[in-house]
Design an enzyme around this catalytic site. Sequence first.
Site, PDB file in Angstrom:
ATOM      1  N   ASN A  12       1.305  -4.566   4.662  1.00 65.91           N
ATOM      2  CA  ASN A  12       2.697  -4.935   4.817  1.00 65.91           C
ATOM      3  C   ASN A  12       3.602  -4.859   4.919  1.00 65.91           C
ATOM      4  O   ASN A  12       4.113  -3.758   3.569  1.00 65.91           O
ATOM      5  CB  ASN A  12       3.202  -6.292   3.318  1.00 65.91           C
ATOM      6  CG  ASN A  12       4.037  -6.767   3.671  1.00 65.91           C
ATOM      7  OD1 ASN A  12       5.143  -6.665   3.881  1.00 65.91           O
ATOM      8  ND2 ASN A  12       4.197  -7.583   2.074  1.00 65.91           N
ATOM      9  N   LYS A  46       6.711  -4.149   4.767  1.00 65.23           N
ATOM     10  CA  LYS A  46       7.902  -4.994   4.029  1.00 65.23           C
ATOM     11  C   LYS A  46       9.310  -4.946   4.899  1.00 65.23           C
ATOM     12  O   LYS A  46       9.379  -4.843   6.237  1.00 65.23           O
ATOM     13  CB  LYS A  46       7.563  -5.094   2.476  1.00 65.23           C
ATOM     14  CG  LYS A  46       6.670  -4.781   1.717  1.00 65.23           C
ATOM     15  CD  LYS A  46       6.711  -4.699   0.378  1.00 65.23           C
ATOM     16  CE  LYS A  46       5.131  -4.838  -0.099  1.00 65.23           C
ATOM     17  NZ  LYS A  46       5.457  -4.770  -1.955  1.00 65.23           N
ATOM     18  N   HIS A 105       4.367 -14.926  -0.313  1.00 63.89           N
ATOM     19  CA  HIS A 105       4.772 -13.240  -0.646  1.00 63.89           C
ATOM     20  C   HIS A 105       5.666 -13.488  -1.941  1.00 63.89           C
ATOM     21  O   HIS A 105       6.061 -14.306  -1.846  1.00 63.89           O
ATOM     22  CB  HIS A 105       4.446 -12.464  -0.161  1.00 63.89           C
ATOM     23  CG  HIS A 105       5.040 -10.727  -0.884  1.00 63.89           C
ATOM     24  ND1 HIS A 105       5.521  -9.919  -1.512  1.00 63.89           N
ATOM     25  CD2 HIS A 105       3.683  -9.704   0.026  1.00 63.89           C
ATOM     26  CE1 HIS A 105       5.262  -9.463  -2.236  1.00 63.89           C
ATOM     27  NE2 HIS A 105       3.563  -9.150  -1.127  1.00 63.89           N
ATOM     28  N   GLU A 128       6.994 -11.858  -3.235  1.00 66.52           N
ATOM     29  CA  GLU A 128       8.937 -10.950  -3.210  1.00 66.52           C
ATOM     30  C   GLU A 128       9.895 -12.320  -2.598  1.00 66.52           C
ATOM     31  O   GLU A 128      10.718 -12.746  -2.775  1.00 66.52           O
ATOM     32  CB  GLU A 128       8.957 -10.193  -2.376  1.00 66.52           C
ATOM     33  CG  GLU A 128       8.588  -8.380  -3.464  1.00 66.52           C
ATOM     34  CD  GLU A 128       7.532  -7.719  -2.200  1.00 66.52           C
ATOM     35  OE1 GLU A 128       8.136  -7.608  -1.155  1.00 66.52           O
ATOM     36  OE2 GLU A 128       7.006  -6.970  -3.419  1.00 66.52           O
ATOM     37  N   GLU A 138      -3.070 -10.986  -5.108  1.00 67.32           N
ATOM     38  CA  GLU A 138      -1.738 -10.167  -5.554  1.00 67.32           C
ATOM     39  C   GLU A 138      -0.722 -10.487  -6.631  1.00 67.32           C
ATOM     40  O   GLU A 138       0.206 -10.974  -6.867  1.00 67.32           O
ATOM     41  CB  GLU A 138      -0.584 -10.351  -4.205  1.00 67.32           C
ATOM     42  CG  GLU A 138      -0.796  -9.135  -3.339  1.00 67.32           C
ATOM     43  CD  GLU A 138      -0.135  -9.248  -1.925  1.00 67.32           C
ATOM     44  OE1 GLU A 138       0.009  -7.753  -1.497  1.00 67.32           O
ATOM     45  OE2 GLU A 138       1.303  -9.382  -2.226  1.00 67.32           O
ATOM     46  N   GLY A 153       3.794  -2.232  -5.666  1.00 67.36           N
ATOM     47  CA  GLY A 153       4.815  -1.308  -5.710  1.00 67.36           C
ATOM     48  C   GLY A 153       5.563  -0.706  -7.333  1.00 67.36           C
ATOM     49  O   GLY A 153       6.536  -0.288  -7.777  1.00 67.36           O
ATOM     50  N   SER A 184      -0.752  -2.096  -5.214  1.00 66.18           N
ATOM     51  CA  SER A 184      -0.544  -0.516  -5.702  1.00 66.18           C
ATOM     52  C   SER A 184      -2.320  -0.341  -4.508  1.00 66.18           C
ATOM     53  O   SER A 184      -2.835   0.954  -5.771  1.00 66.18           O
ATOM     54  CB  SER A 184      -0.406  -0.466  -6.885  1.00 66.18           C
ATOM     55  OG  SER A 184       0.788  -0.928  -7.282  1.00 66.18           O
TER      56      SER A 184
END
Length: 255
Positions: free
Chosen positions: A13, A15, A98, A100, A170, A176, A216
């Site tokens: 991904n 991003k 996701h 985010e 996730e 991150g 991560s």
Amino acid sequence: MNKATRKAVIAGNWKMNKTPAQAAALIDEMLPLVKDADCEVVICVPYVDLCVAVEKCKGSNVKVGAQNVHFKASGAYTAEISAEMLKEVGCEYVITGHSERRQYFGETDETVNLRTLAGLNAGLKVIVCVGETLTQREQGITAELVALQTKIALKDVTAEQMANVIIAYEPVWAIGTGKTATAEQAQEVCAIVRDVVCELYGKEVAEATTVQYGGSMNAGNADELLGKPDVDGGLIGGASLKAPDFATIVAAASK
Ligand code: 13P
């Protein structure tokens, strides 16, 4: 549950990283490094990189995906992209839900469900993301939360369509941050996700469903995470932007 019946899927991904020219360069570097993969390899790139990615990956073992899809076929939805648009440029995969998107752009379990259905109905393979925040983990509600997110995301998804669904666990606190979930934590929640799929669709579908871990995952920890029985692959952020690191993860999933 038998891991051997499921194909491992490693998806990058990207991003909001890489212009089309930078994407082309990264794909050129990556393709020879992953060409012998014995797992499915996917890169989910920014919308503007899709055409170049599809062109570059043509004839290779790497599939291209987008990072979201809107649930309507067309209309006054500024800045959104439809499933038909993704299909036409040659996209095979799409990510929905996701964290985010949930965190910064107000997406809810309900919109994630609608986006997932739109992707599936158009024939895309959908990587549905679920996962708890640190506060939720500390409250001890990870299992309930992830079960609920999974159930709502899959509302009205048929057993047949489940062949095109991947669920990515996730944990938000691991994304991150460099703070990976332990292999045991990843296994525990991926198994919970599979149990929910079993509850909804039965054992056969649950055994066939790929459940990824993301957060991560990197060249150093992929082996251990992917060695767990219910961790069938990875959704990779930062490490997917470095071709050698991504290739190491792909190699770990190919064992
Ligand atoms: P990182 O691998 O950078 O933690 O990101 C994980 C992720 O969010 C993939 O979707």
